[in-house]
Design a protein around this motif. Structure first.
Motif, PDB file in Angstrom:
ATOM      1  N   ALA A 146      54.540  42.411  33.961  1.00  0.00           N
ATOM      2  CA  ALA A 146      54.995  42.392  32.572  1.00  0.00           C
ATOM      3  C   ALA A 146      56.377  41.772  32.462  1.00  0.00           C
ATOM      4  O   ALA A 146      56.656  40.981  31.555  1.00  0.00           O
ATOM      5  N   ARG A 147      57.251  42.110  33.395  1.00  0.00           N
ATOM      6  CA  ARG A 147      58.605  41.589  33.387  1.00  0.00           C
ATOM      7  C   ARG A 147      58.611  40.071  33.526  1.00  0.00           C
ATOM      8  O   ARG A 147      59.465  39.378  32.960  1.00  0.00           O
ATOM      9  N   ALA A 148      57.644  39.530  34.272  1.00  0.00           N
ATOM     10  CA  ALA A 148      57.557  38.091  34.494  1.00  0.00           C
ATOM     11  C   ALA A 148      56.879  37.350  33.338  1.00  0.00           C
ATOM     12  O   ALA A 148      56.790  36.120  33.370  1.00  0.00           O
ATOM     13  N   GLY A 149      56.402  38.073  32.347  1.00  0.00           N
ATOM     14  CA  GLY A 149      55.697  37.431  31.246  1.00  0.00           C
ATOM     15  C   GLY A 149      54.401  36.793  31.684  1.00  0.00           C
ATOM     16  O   GLY A 149      53.975  35.777  31.132  1.00  0.00           O
ATOM     17  N   ALA A 150      53.735  37.398  32.678  1.00  0.00           N
ATOM     18  CA  ALA A 150      52.546  36.810  33.278  1.00  0.00           C
ATOM     19  C   ALA A 150      51.252  37.396  32.735  1.00  0.00           C
ATOM     20  O   ALA A 150      50.175  36.996  33.169  1.00  0.00           O
ATOM     21  N   ALA A 151      51.338  38.340  31.795  1.00  0.00           N
ATOM     22  CA  ALA A 151      50.135  38.967  31.257  1.00  0.00           C
ATOM     23  C   ALA A 151      50.377  39.385  29.822  1.00  0.00           C
ATOM     24  O   ALA A 151      51.518  39.603  29.392  1.00  0.00           O
ATOM     25  N   ASP A 152      49.278  39.489  29.083  1.00  0.00           N
ATOM     26  CA  ASP A 152      49.330  39.923  27.690  1.00  0.00           C
ATOM     27  C   ASP A 152      48.954  41.389  27.532  1.00  0.00           C
ATOM     28  O   ASP A 152      49.273  41.996  26.507  1.00  0.00           O
ATOM     29  N   LEU A 153      48.259  41.933  28.514  1.00  0.00           N
ATOM     30  CA  LEU A 153      47.906  43.349  28.505  1.00  0.00           C
ATOM     31  C   LEU A 153      47.739  43.826  29.932  1.00  0.00           C
ATOM     32  O   LEU A 153      47.633  43.012  30.858  1.00  0.00           O
ATOM     33  N   VAL A 154      47.730  45.129  30.115  1.00  0.00           N
ATOM     34  CA  VAL A 154      47.611  45.701  31.454  1.00  0.00           C
ATOM     35  C   VAL A 154      46.371  46.577  31.536  1.00  0.00           C
ATOM     36  O   VAL A 154      46.011  47.274  30.577  1.00  0.00           O
ATOM     37  N   ILE A 155      45.713  46.523  32.694  1.00  0.00           N
ATOM     38  CA  ILE A 155      44.605  47.407  33.012  1.00  0.00           C
ATOM     39  C   ILE A 155      45.170  48.556  33.835  1.00  0.00           C
ATOM     40  O   ILE A 155      45.841  48.329  34.846  1.00  0.00           O
ATOM     41  N   VAL A 156      44.913  49.783  33.411  1.00  0.00           N
ATOM     42  CA  VAL A 156      45.434  50.933  34.145  1.00  0.00           C
ATOM     43  C   VAL A 156      44.280  51.838  34.551  1.00  0.00           C
ATOM     44  O   VAL A 156      43.333  52.058  33.792  1.00  0.00           O
ATOM     45  N   LYS A 157      44.377  52.351  35.774  1.00  0.00           N
ATOM     46  CA  LYS A 157      43.357  53.237  36.341  1.00  0.00           C
ATOM     47  C   LYS A 157      44.062  54.475  36.866  1.00  0.00           C
ATOM     48  O   LYS A 157      45.020  54.377  37.645  1.00  0.00           O
ATOM     49  N   ALA A 158      43.583  55.629  36.460  1.00  0.00           N
ATOM     50  CA  ALA A 158      44.311  56.865  36.733  1.00  0.00           C
ATOM     51  C   ALA A 158      44.445  57.143  38.225  1.00  0.00           C
ATOM     52  O   ALA A 158      45.539  57.478  38.705  1.00  0.00           O
ATOM     53  N   GLN A 159      43.357  57.042  38.978  1.00  0.00           N
ATOM     54  CA  GLN A 159      43.434  57.398  40.397  1.00  0.00           C
ATOM     55  C   GLN A 159      44.367  56.473  41.191  1.00  0.00           C
ATOM     56  O   GLN A 159      45.276  56.957  41.876  1.00  0.00           O
ATOM     57  N   PRO A 160      44.187  55.154  41.145  1.00  0.00           N
ATOM     58  CA  PRO A 160      45.036  54.291  41.970  1.00  0.00           C
ATOM     59  C   PRO A 160      46.518  54.370  41.621  1.00  0.00           C
ATOM     60  O   PRO A 160      47.371  54.108  42.476  1.00  0.00           O
ATOM     61  N   LEU A 161      46.831  54.730  40.369  1.00  0.00           N
ATOM     62  CA  LEU A 161      48.228  54.741  39.940  1.00  0.00           C
ATOM     63  C   LEU A 161      48.898  56.093  40.148  1.00  0.00           C
ATOM     64  O   LEU A 161      50.065  56.265  39.805  1.00  0.00           O
ATOM     65  N   GLY A 162      48.180  57.056  40.719  1.00  0.00           N
ATOM     66  CA  GLY A 162      48.812  58.336  41.039  1.00  0.00           C
ATOM     67  C   GLY A 162      48.646  59.409  39.988  1.00  0.00           C
ATOM     68  O   GLY A 162      49.280  60.461  40.091  1.00  0.00           O
ATOM     69  N   GLY A 163      47.806  59.160  38.980  1.00  0.00           N
ATOM     70  CA  GLY A 163      47.533  60.207  38.011  1.00  0.00           C
ATOM     71  C   GLY A 163      47.782  59.780  36.575  1.00  0.00           C
ATOM     72  O   GLY A 163      48.338  58.714  36.287  1.00  0.00           O
ATOM     73  N   VAL A 164      47.354  60.617  35.661  1.00  0.00           N
ATOM     74  CA  VAL A 164      47.427  60.318  34.239  1.00  0.00           C
ATOM     75  C   VAL A 164      48.860  60.131  33.789  1.00  0.00           C
ATOM     76  O   VAL A 164      49.205  59.146  33.107  1.00  0.00           O
TER      77      VAL A 164
ATOM     78  N   ARG B 183      51.628  59.400  35.492  1.00  0.00           N
ATOM     79  CA  ARG B 183      52.274  58.204  36.044  1.00  0.00           C
ATOM     80  C   ARG B 183      51.742  56.950  35.359  1.00  0.00           C
ATOM     81  O   ARG B 183      52.505  56.031  35.061  1.00  0.00           O
ATOM     82  N   ALA B 184      50.447  56.898  35.091  1.00  0.00           N
ATOM     83  CA  ALA B 184      49.888  55.732  34.399  1.00  0.00           C
ATOM     84  C   ALA B 184      50.472  55.587  32.998  1.00  0.00           C
ATOM     85  O   ALA B 184      50.752  54.463  32.545  1.00  0.00           O
ATOM     86  N   LEU B 185      50.661  56.711  32.300  1.00  0.00           N
ATOM     87  CA  LEU B 185      51.278  56.645  30.969  1.00  0.00           C
ATOM     88  C   LEU B 185      52.700  56.091  31.055  1.00  0.00           C
ATOM     89  O   LEU B 185      53.132  55.320  30.182  1.00  0.00           O
ATOM     90  N   GLU B 186      53.432  56.473  32.085  1.00  0.00           N
ATOM     91  CA  GLU B 186      54.784  55.944  32.266  1.00  0.00           C
ATOM     92  C   GLU B 186      54.760  54.439  32.480  1.00  0.00           C
ATOM     93  O   GLU B 186      55.599  53.707  31.932  1.00  0.00           O
ATOM     94  N   ILE B 187      53.796  53.961  33.272  1.00  0.00           N
ATOM     95  CA  ILE B 187      53.700  52.532  33.554  1.00  0.00           C
ATOM     96  C   ILE B 187      53.401  51.754  32.283  1.00  0.00           C
ATOM     97  O   ILE B 187      54.000  50.699  32.018  1.00  0.00           O
ATOM     98  N   VAL B 188      52.493  52.261  31.471  1.00  0.00           N
ATOM     99  CA  VAL B 188      52.177  51.595  30.212  1.00  0.00           C
ATOM    100  C   VAL B 188      53.415  51.527  29.315  1.00  0.00           C
ATOM    101  O   VAL B 188      53.710  50.486  28.712  1.00  0.00           O
ATOM    102  N   ALA B 189      54.140  52.628  29.224  1.00  0.00           N
ATOM    103  CA  ALA B 189      55.333  52.658  28.386  1.00  0.00           C
ATOM    104  C   ALA B 189      56.382  51.662  28.893  1.00  0.00           C
ATOM    105  O   ALA B 189      57.015  50.955  28.096  1.00  0.00           O
ATOM    106  N   GLU B 190      56.564  51.599  30.205  1.00  0.00           N
ATOM    107  CA  GLU B 190      57.548  50.679  30.780  1.00  0.00           C
ATOM    108  C   GLU B 190      57.119  49.228  30.614  1.00  0.00           C
ATOM    109  O   GLU B 190      57.957  48.350  30.378  1.00  0.00           O
ATOM    110  N   ALA B 191      55.820  48.956  30.722  1.00  0.00           N
ATOM    111  CA  ALA B 191      55.335  47.583  30.611  1.00  0.00           C
ATOM    112  C   ALA B 191      55.485  47.064  29.186  1.00  0.00           C
ATOM    113  O   ALA B 191      55.721  45.867  28.975  1.00  0.00           O
ATOM    114  N   GLY B 192      55.327  47.945  28.204  1.00  0.00           N
ATOM    115  CA  GLY B 192      55.464  47.513  26.824  1.00  0.00           C
ATOM    116  C   GLY B 192      54.354  46.596  26.354  1.00  0.00           C
ATOM    117  O   GLY B 192      54.555  45.807  25.419  1.00  0.00           O
ATOM    118  N   LEU B 193      53.184  46.671  26.995  1.00  0.00           N
ATOM    119  CA  LEU B 193      52.043  45.829  26.637  1.00  0.00           C
ATOM    120  C   LEU B 193      50.853  46.709  26.266  1.00  0.00           C
ATOM    121  O   LEU B 193      50.767  47.859  26.703  1.00  0.00           O
TER     122      LEU B 193
END
Length: 330
Positions: free
Chosen positions: A207-225, A227-237
């Motif tokens: 997201a920081r690199a401007g390389a995507a318009d949206l993010v795919i998030v998966k609860a298990q690989p990202l360490g849980g619900v 943590r995934a919510l934090e990533i979405v909030a930080e990405a801003g996408l």
């Protein structure tokens, strides 16, 4: 990895069940999906990193399982989740049968760039999906990073008549995604980042690199619900919640994540129980009228017995969980 107070290994294994679910169609090389189900104070949860993942990567999946089974989850803001159909890299003539397993879904994600297949195979499959979905249906493709920039650009040009909703991980690296995004601006097709989020040391870098318009998030690989919510909030996408080919228990974790997102602009990839011949819940967490309900899933005792893995696989998963538990403890 942030988790609740780490349970004792004995507590994790007390009610653990290892299952092997046969698939209706081969998907990402898998014909039988193995998973380890655990029972915590909050309910049933799932630990199911793919067998080829090393312990360091798999430990994030264990952190997610512990978080979901041993800690209260964020409050939902919706009670049902719209989901997409998932079309594996099947022949074009098999597409109607696959889509028939996804009741009421008006979005389809189509796997492309499968090793051993050609662009012609992808075009035929995507066009078959578009024909089945009709002009009002939404079609997205997922290359799992299988193309270089030139190959991706060529494929997008060839699929221009498919009216694609977005491209999921067309290329492997952030630099490639950024370059492709510049090249295809005239087609106005968004790029979604999956592996560049869930398999990255820094999941916000894409997201920081401007390389995507949206993010795919998966609860298990990202360490849980949470943590995934934090990533979405930080990405801003905008975010799409997807599964990692979970059982119905793991899909409930994904639905919990999708239910807690402040906004949900896209159908989620949580309908993948429809790819299984057998599951652990009765009824399984499959789409009905294109949506999934939000809530925990309790496995059915008889179904658990029917899909229990062999003793050698139970031992393999027990050893794996033990190693990952040691990594989290360390």
């Amino acid at each position: 990895m942030r988790i609740p107070e780490l349970p004792d290994l004995h507590d994790l294994l007390a009610e653990a069940r290892v299952v092997a679910l046969p698939m209706a169609t081969r998907f990402r090389g898998v014909t039988v999906r193995e998973a380890m189900l655990l029972h915590g104070p909050e309910g049933w949860t799932e630990f199911s990193p793919f067998v080829e993942y090393d312990d360091a990567e798999a430990s994030a999946w264990l952190a997610a399982a512990i978080d979901f089974g041993w800690a209260p989850q964020p409050a939902p803001v919706r009670t049902q989740i719209p989901v997409n159909a998932t079309v594996p890299a099947v022949a074009a003539n098999a597409v109607p049968g696959v889509l028939a397993r996804f009741d009421g879904c008006r979005t389809a994600k189509v796997k492309v760039a499968e090793p051993g297949q050609s662009l012609a195979d992808d075009i035929a499959r995507v066009r078959a999906v578009r024909q089945e979905m009709g002009p009002e249906g939404r079609v997205r493709i997922d290359a799992n990073g299988g193309w270089n920039v030139d190959e991706a650009e060529r494929a997008i040009h060839a699929l221009a008549d498919a009216d694609l909703e977005y491209l999921e991980q067309p290329c492997a690296t952030i630099d490639e995604l950024a370059e492709l995004r510049r090249r295809i601006v005239r087609w106005d097709i968004p790029i979604a980042a999956d592996e560049s989020v869930r398999k990255a040391a820094d999941p916000i870098a894409v997201a920081r690199a401007g390389a995507a318009d949206l993010v795919i998030v998966k609860a298990q690989p990202l360490g849980g619900v949470r943590r995934a919510l934090e990533i979405v909030a930080e990405a801003g996408l905008p975010a799409v919640v997807s599964s990692a080919l979970d059982t119905s228990v793991g899909l409930a974790m994904g639905a919990t994540l999708a239910a807690a997102l402040p906004a949900l602009d896209y159908d989620c990839g949580l309908g993948t129980a429809s790819l299984f011949m057998q599951d652990v819940a009765n009824p399984p967490l499959r789409p009905s009228a294109g949506v999934l309900p939000v809530g925990r899933v309790t496995p059915d005792a008889e179904l658990l017995d029917a899909v229990t893995a062999g003793a050698d696989r139970v031992a393999w998963w027990t050893a794996r969980l033990t190693r990952c538990h040691a990594l989290l403890a360390g």
